[in-house]
Design a protein around this motif. Structure first.
Motif, PDB file in Angstrom:
ATOM      1  N   GLU A   1      16.044  -3.365   3.405  1.00 11.89           N
ATOM      2  CA  GLU A   1      16.828  -2.352   4.177  1.00 11.89           C
ATOM      3  C   GLU A   1      16.484  -2.332   5.390  1.00 11.89           C
ATOM      4  O   GLU A   1      16.963  -2.325   6.561  1.00 11.89           O
ATOM      5  CB  GLU A   1      17.008  -1.331   3.446  1.00 11.89           C
ATOM      6  CG  GLU A   1      18.069  -0.195   4.265  1.00 11.89           C
ATOM      7  CD  GLU A   1      19.548  -0.668   4.334  1.00 11.89           C
ATOM      8  OE1 GLU A   1      19.879  -0.021   5.464  1.00 11.89           O
ATOM      9  OE2 GLU A   1      19.909  -1.456   3.655  1.00 11.89           O
ATOM     10  N   VAL A   2      14.929  -1.854   5.679  1.00 12.67           N
ATOM     11  CA  VAL A   2      14.192  -1.725   6.567  1.00 12.67           C
ATOM     12  C   VAL A   2      14.128  -2.878   7.770  1.00 12.67           C
ATOM     13  O   VAL A   2      14.519  -2.639   8.875  1.00 12.67           O
ATOM     14  CB  VAL A   2      12.835  -1.065   6.575  1.00 12.67           C
ATOM     15  CG1 VAL A   2      12.190  -1.083   7.550  1.00 12.67           C
ATOM     16  CG2 VAL A   2      12.587   0.113   5.909  1.00 12.67           C
TER      17      VAL A   2
ATOM     18  N   LYS B   1       0.549  -0.873   0.262  1.00 13.86           N
ATOM     19  CA  LYS B   1       0.093  -0.124   0.009  1.00 13.86           C
ATOM     20  C   LYS B   1       0.791   1.329  -0.063  1.00 13.86           C
ATOM     21  O   LYS B   1       0.520   2.340  -0.586  1.00 13.86           O
ATOM     22  CB  LYS B   1      -0.853   0.042   1.170  1.00 13.86           C
ATOM     23  CG  LYS B   1      -2.117  -0.741   1.140  1.00 13.86           C
ATOM     24  CD  LYS B   1      -3.011  -0.703   2.222  1.00 13.86           C
ATOM     25  CE  LYS B   1      -4.265  -1.529   2.120  1.00 13.86           C
ATOM     26  NZ  LYS B   1      -5.306  -1.070   3.049  1.00 13.86           N
ATOM     27  N   LEU B   2       2.002   1.318   0.610  1.00 15.39           N
ATOM     28  CA  LEU B   2       2.783   2.372   0.887  1.00 15.39           C
ATOM     29  C   LEU B   2       3.926   2.419  -0.221  1.00 15.39           C
ATOM     30  O   LEU B   2       4.718   3.702  -0.379  1.00 15.39           O
ATOM     31  CB  LEU B   2       3.677   2.350   2.279  1.00 15.39           C
ATOM     32  CG  LEU B   2       2.691   2.438   3.335  1.00 15.39           C
ATOM     33  CD1 LEU B   2       3.806   2.133   4.501  1.00 15.39           C
ATOM     34  CD2 LEU B   2       2.128   3.626   3.440  1.00 15.39           C
ATOM     35  N   GLY B   3       3.628   1.644  -1.298  1.00 21.16           N
ATOM     36  CA  GLY B   3       4.518   1.576  -2.317  1.00 21.16           C
ATOM     37  C   GLY B   3       6.214   1.363  -2.048  1.00 21.16           C
ATOM     38  O   GLY B   3       7.216   1.965  -2.628  1.00 21.16           O
ATOM     39  N   ILE B   4       6.439   0.548  -1.208  1.00 20.36           N
ATOM     40  CA  ILE B   4       7.948   0.221  -0.660  1.00 20.36           C
ATOM     41  C   ILE B   4       8.355  -0.761  -1.738  1.00 20.36           C
ATOM     42  O   ILE B   4       7.943  -1.581  -1.819  1.00 20.36           O
ATOM     43  CB  ILE B   4       7.881  -0.485   0.783  1.00 20.36           C
ATOM     44  CG1 ILE B   4       7.252   0.582   1.935  1.00 20.36           C
ATOM     45  CG2 ILE B   4       9.278  -0.597   1.172  1.00 20.36           C
ATOM     46  CD1 ILE B   4       7.715   2.047   1.941  1.00 20.36           C
ATOM     47  N   THR B   5       9.631  -0.444  -2.161  1.00 17.29           N
ATOM     48  CA  THR B   5      10.412  -1.376  -2.922  1.00 17.29           C
ATOM     49  C   THR B   5      10.995  -2.307  -2.410  1.00 17.29           C
ATOM     50  O   THR B   5      11.181  -2.314  -0.978  1.00 17.29           O
ATOM     51  CB  THR B   5      11.533  -0.574  -3.783  1.00 17.29           C
ATOM     52  OG1 THR B   5      12.461  -0.271  -2.913  1.00 17.29           O
ATOM     53  CG2 THR B   5      10.898   0.660  -4.486  1.00 17.29           C
ATOM     54  N   GLU B   6      11.174  -3.269  -3.060  1.00 15.42           N
ATOM     55  CA  GLU B   6      11.951  -4.623  -2.304  1.00 15.42           C
ATOM     56  C   GLU B   6      13.293  -4.013  -1.620  1.00 15.42           C
ATOM     57  O   GLU B   6      13.445  -4.614  -0.374  1.00 15.42           O
ATOM     58  CB  GLU B   6      11.953  -5.690  -3.468  1.00 15.42           C
ATOM     59  CG  GLU B   6      12.458  -7.046  -2.720  1.00 15.42           C
ATOM     60  CD  GLU B   6      12.528  -8.356  -4.050  1.00 15.42           C
ATOM     61  OE1 GLU B   6      13.439  -8.910  -3.608  1.00 15.42           O
ATOM     62  OE2 GLU B   6      11.867  -7.991  -5.198  1.00 15.42           O
ATOM     63  N   ALA B   7      14.009  -3.441  -2.303  1.00 13.84           N
ATOM     64  CA  ALA B   7      15.282  -2.879  -1.842  1.00 13.84           C
ATOM     65  C   ALA B   7      14.987  -2.135  -0.369  1.00 13.84           C
ATOM     66  O   ALA B   7      15.703  -2.714   0.504  1.00 13.84           O
ATOM     67  CB  ALA B   7      16.355  -2.101  -2.901  1.00 13.84           C
ATOM     68  N   GLU B   8      14.091  -1.197  -0.386  1.00 12.86           N
ATOM     69  CA  GLU B   8      13.727  -0.611   0.763  1.00 12.86           C
ATOM     70  C   GLU B   8      13.259  -1.524   1.854  1.00 12.86           C
ATOM     71  O   GLU B   8      13.405  -1.309   3.106  1.00 12.86           O
ATOM     72  CB  GLU B   8      12.634   0.383   0.513  1.00 12.86           C
ATOM     73  CG  GLU B   8      13.175   1.778  -0.453  1.00 12.86           C
ATOM     74  CD  GLU B   8      11.976   2.754  -0.729  1.00 12.86           C
ATOM     75  OE1 GLU B   8      12.392   3.838  -1.102  1.00 12.86           O
ATOM     76  OE2 GLU B   8      10.957   2.158  -0.978  1.00 12.86           O
ATOM     77  N   TYR B   9      12.361  -2.492   1.629  1.00 16.64           N
ATOM     78  CA  TYR B   9      11.830  -3.294   2.533  1.00 16.64           C
ATOM     79  C   TYR B   9      12.786  -4.248   3.211  1.00 16.64           C
ATOM     80  O   TYR B   9      13.222  -4.159   4.204  1.00 16.64           O
ATOM     81  CB  TYR B   9      10.888  -4.402   1.658  1.00 16.64           C
ATOM     82  CG  TYR B   9      10.032  -5.419   2.625  1.00 16.64           C
ATOM     83  CD1 TYR B   9       8.793  -4.952   2.822  1.00 16.64           C
ATOM     84  CD2 TYR B   9      10.740  -6.570   3.147  1.00 16.64           C
ATOM     85  CE1 TYR B   9       8.193  -5.664   3.709  1.00 16.64           C
ATOM     86  CE2 TYR B   9      10.038  -7.392   3.818  1.00 16.64           C
ATOM     87  CZ  TYR B   9       8.573  -6.946   4.221  1.00 16.64           C
ATOM     88  OH  TYR B   9       8.161  -7.960   4.922  1.00 16.64           O
TER      89      TYR B   9
END
Length: 140
Positions: A56-57, A46-54
């Protein structure tokens, strides 16, 4: 980096800040269980988080402390921003509500107040508010 720093930029950075806060809250009790992961996956979408951002978080060494704004208006603004994003598809699932309440507590609202705010916000964003509340909001 304090999570508050992520709010000062673009919409995608704000979305990432919301997601990082949710992930931090999910891991507070140790491990993220499968149900929490499923909820985080839906929020990421829903928040448009990319796989790389996911990725990393979600790294264990990354900790994004939630810094609660001191001013009530700022906390409400963040909660409103989050609701605006998650209701972009006009829906929130029941199992996501607990995570949203944790987020509201993380923003600095007491647990009882957080529950009330999330309930009211959900009704407002779903368009299910009583007429008296609608009238009050329209008069502002």
């Amino acid at each position: 980096m304090p999570i508050i720093d992520l709010y000062n930029n673009s919409e995608s950075r704000r979305n990432l800040a919301h997601f990082a806060a949710m992930a931090s809250l999910a891991v507070v009790d140790g491990e993220i269980n499968p149900q929490e992961k499923k909820i985080l996956d839906r929020f990421a979408e829903k928040l448009g988080i990319t796989e790389a951002e996911y990725k990393e978080v979600m790294r264990k060494e990354n900790k994004y402390p939630i810094e609660s704004p001191l001013e009530l208006d700022e906390r409400l603004e963040r909660l409103h921003d989050f609701f605006r994003i998650i209701f972009a598809d006009n829906d929130i699932e029941g199992d996501q509500m607990g995570m949203v309440e944790k987020y509201a507590v993380g923003l600095g609202f007491p647990p009882g107040k957080a529950h009330q705010l999330v309930e009211k916000s959900t009704k407002i964003f779903k368009g299910q508010i009583p007429f008296e509340d609608y009238k009050y909001l329209m008069a502002k």
